[in-house]
Write a protein that holds these residues in place. Structure first.
Motif, short mmCIF file in Angstrom:
data_model
loop_
_atom_site.label_atom_id
_atom_site.label_comp_id
_atom_site.label_asym_id
_atom_site.label_seq_id
_atom_site.Cartn_x
_atom_site.Cartn_y
_atom_site.Cartn_z
N ALA A 1 -3.27 -5.00 -3.55
CA ALA A 1 -1.97 -5.41 -3.02
C ALA A 1 -0.87 -5.25 -4.07
CB ALA A 1 -2.03 -6.87 -2.55
N GLU A 2 -1.20 -5.56 -5.32
CA GLU A 2 -0.21 -5.45 -6.39
C GLU A 2 0.14 -3.99 -6.68
OE1 GLU A 2 0.60 -8.11 -10.24
OE2 GLU A 2 -1.31 -7.07 -10.31
N THR B 1 0.45 -11.71 -8.94
CA THR B 1 -0.48 -11.55 -7.81
C THR B 1 -1.92 -11.61 -8.29
OG1 THR B 1 1.16 -10.17 -6.66
CG2 THR B 1 -1.11 -10.07 -5.87
N GLU C 1 6.37 -11.86 3.57
CA GLU C 1 6.91 -10.51 3.39
C GLU C 1 7.31 -9.89 4.72
OE1 GLU C 1 4.74 -7.74 1.11
OE2 GLU C 1 5.09 -8.79 -0.79
N TYR D 1 1.69 -12.70 2.81
CA TYR D 1 1.87 -11.54 3.69
C TYR D 1 2.86 -11.87 4.82
CZ TYR D 1 0.48 -7.66 6.81
OH TYR D 1 0.46 -6.55 7.61
N THR E 1 -0.29 -1.41 -4.50
CA THR E 1 0.24 -0.74 -3.30
C THR E 1 1.11 -1.72 -2.52
OG1 THR E 1 -1.81 -1.28 -2.08
CG2 THR E 1 -1.70 0.87 -3.17
N ASN E 2 0.54 -2.30 -1.45
CA ASN E 2 1.22 -3.33 -0.66
C ASN E 2 0.18 -4.05 0.19
OD1 ASN E 2 0.88 -1.78 1.89
ND2 ASN E 2 2.38 -0.40 0.94
N TYR E 3 0.62 -5.10 0.89
CA TYR E 3 -0.32 -5.90 1.66
C TYR E 3 -0.82 -5.17 2.91
CZ TYR E 3 0.61 -9.89 -1.33
OH TYR E 3 0.70 -10.73 -2.41
N HIS E 4 -0.03 -4.27 3.45
CA HIS E 4 -0.49 -3.47 4.59
C HIS E 4 -1.72 -2.65 4.20
CE1 HIS E 4 2.94 -4.38 7.17
NE2 HIS E 4 3.75 -4.13 6.14
N THR E 5 -1.64 -1.99 3.05
CA THR E 5 -2.76 -1.20 2.55
C THR E 5 -3.96 -2.08 2.25
OG1 THR E 5 -1.24 0.41 1.58
CG2 THR E 5 -3.50 0.42 0.76
#
Length: 394
Positions: A354-355, A44, A236, A233, A357-361
């Motif tokens: 993103a790496e 990422t 996912e 995103y 945590t996640n893409y939402h965050t």
């Protein structure tokens, strides 16, 4: 009597050349991340670096381009930059490693940075003075059209054919940009000998354009999360096909609003566009961070498009109007140096978020950053304007 016609041959040629320039950029921006992850087995962070190297090159060469376009033969500057951009587009077909791709992205960014600065500066002189807001609005509309068609074409080709077919299509776009761009009659200025000999920082950057450019850089920080990561995103979320339509909705809102946003700017000033634009952009990014369905995903794309469509030409016009007429090239370069810097940093930093945590965050953080643009805009531009107005009328 000065000619106030906007849609002349040269304005149209520069707009179409810019369109194909950005078609190449956006087609690659949303597909290279998938190519890096699936074909080159990149992480990422490395996906972010593919965009960051490109932007670093653009940032380094934009100030030089602004200086060159104000002082040297404009036609030669545009010729060399569009030619470099076109040549780099041919090389993608032979790339088979991340290191080679990083080098190519840097060189491609050099051509992109100079070409977009040069065409942006030249079109300003083609637009009649009394129609600057409207003219720049329409010029950026062509970039917005590329913003929707480019990702759609790129992701569609990736889905049904391969990345190598896309590379060939991008070669065609780059060639069209070169040929059409060179068909325009480019206004020339007499060389300025003193400016040529000066390498003070003010010969590369327009100080009066810095305040609004800082606001633009914060906006671009979050915008980088859209072009760089939206396709991954969507995958996912299990709505991969919606990724291409996200940009359709996004740019459709820009296209629909553009005919009246430029006129509103010229008649009522920038504030009527900027504050609602920031609110819409912020709501869209925060909503995107919570998306789980195609409907919400696309609805947020529409809100972001309305906000971005109001903000980008407004900030650019403010930056240009703040500078003396003979430094419009530098003003354009200054604005995009800050914009590109924010974009590149955002692509990298948000990729790390993103790496970890996640893409939402990541999209939630990007939305909060957009909201901060309000404070910067008010503190660096709006309040200063109020102070000047009080002095004038007191």
């Amino acid at each position: 009597m000065k000619n106030d016609r906007l849609w002349n041959r040269d304005f149209i040629a520069v707009c179409i050349s810019s369109f194909f320039l950005f078609m190449t950029f956006y087609s690659l921006a949303v597909t290279l991340p998938v190519y890096v992850k699936d074909t080159l087995q990149g992480s990422t962070q490395q996906i972010g670096l593919v965009m960051t190297y490109f932007i670093i090159a653009a940032v380094i060469f934009r100030p030089l381009a602004g200086k060159w376009i104000d002082e040297l033969n404009r036609r030669k500057v545009i010729f060399i930059s569009l030619a470099l951009f076109m040549i780099c587009s041919f090389v993608y077909v032979g790339i088979n490693s991340l290191s080679a791709l990083f080098v190519l992205r840097f060189l491609h960014g050099v051509g992109f940075g100079i070409a977009t600065t040069a065409t942006g500066a030249v079109v300003i002189d083609i637009i009649p003075d009394q129609r600057k807001g409207e003219g720049i609005g329409y010029f950026s509309l062509f970039m917005s059209l590329a913003m929707v068609i480019g990702p759609f074409v790129g992701l569609t080709i990736m889905t049904h054919y391969s990345i190598y077919v896309l590379f060939v299509v991008c070669i065609v776009f780059a060639v069209l940009s070169f040929v059409i761009g060179m068909s325009a009659r480019i206004p020339e200025r007499a060389p300025r000998e003193k400016a040529k000999q000066s390498w003070h920082w003010k010969s590369l950057i327009e100080p009066k354009s810095i305040p609004i450019s800082l606001s633009g850089s914060v906006l671009a920080f979050s915008y980088g999360a859209l072009t760089t990561f939206i396709s991954i995103y969507a995958r996912e979320l299990g709505i991969e096909q919606a990724a291409s339509y996200f940009f359709v909705v996004f740019a459709a809102m820009i296209v629909l609003s553009r005919p009246f946003t430029g006129k509103l700017f010229d008649r009522m000033g920038e504030h009527i566009l900027v504050y609602p634009g920031i609110i819409l952009f912020t709501i869209g990014m925060l909503g995107l961070s919570q998306s789980h369905t195609t409907f919400i995903f696309l609805l947020m794309g529409a809100l972001i498009g309305l906000g971005y469509g109001a903000l980008l030409p407004s900030f650019q016009t403010i930056a240009i109007k703040a500078a003396p007429s003979h430094r419009r090239g530098l003003a354009t370069a200054t604005y995009f140096v800050f914009f590109d810097s924010g974009y590149g940093i955002g692509s990298y930093v948000l990729g790390i978020i993103a790496e970890k945590t996640n893409y939402h965050t990541m999209y939630f953080v990007a939305g909060i950053v957009v909201a901060c643009t309000t404070l910067l805009y008010y503190g660096l531009h709006h309040r200063k304007m109020r102070t000047v107005a009080k002095k004038v009328y007191s």
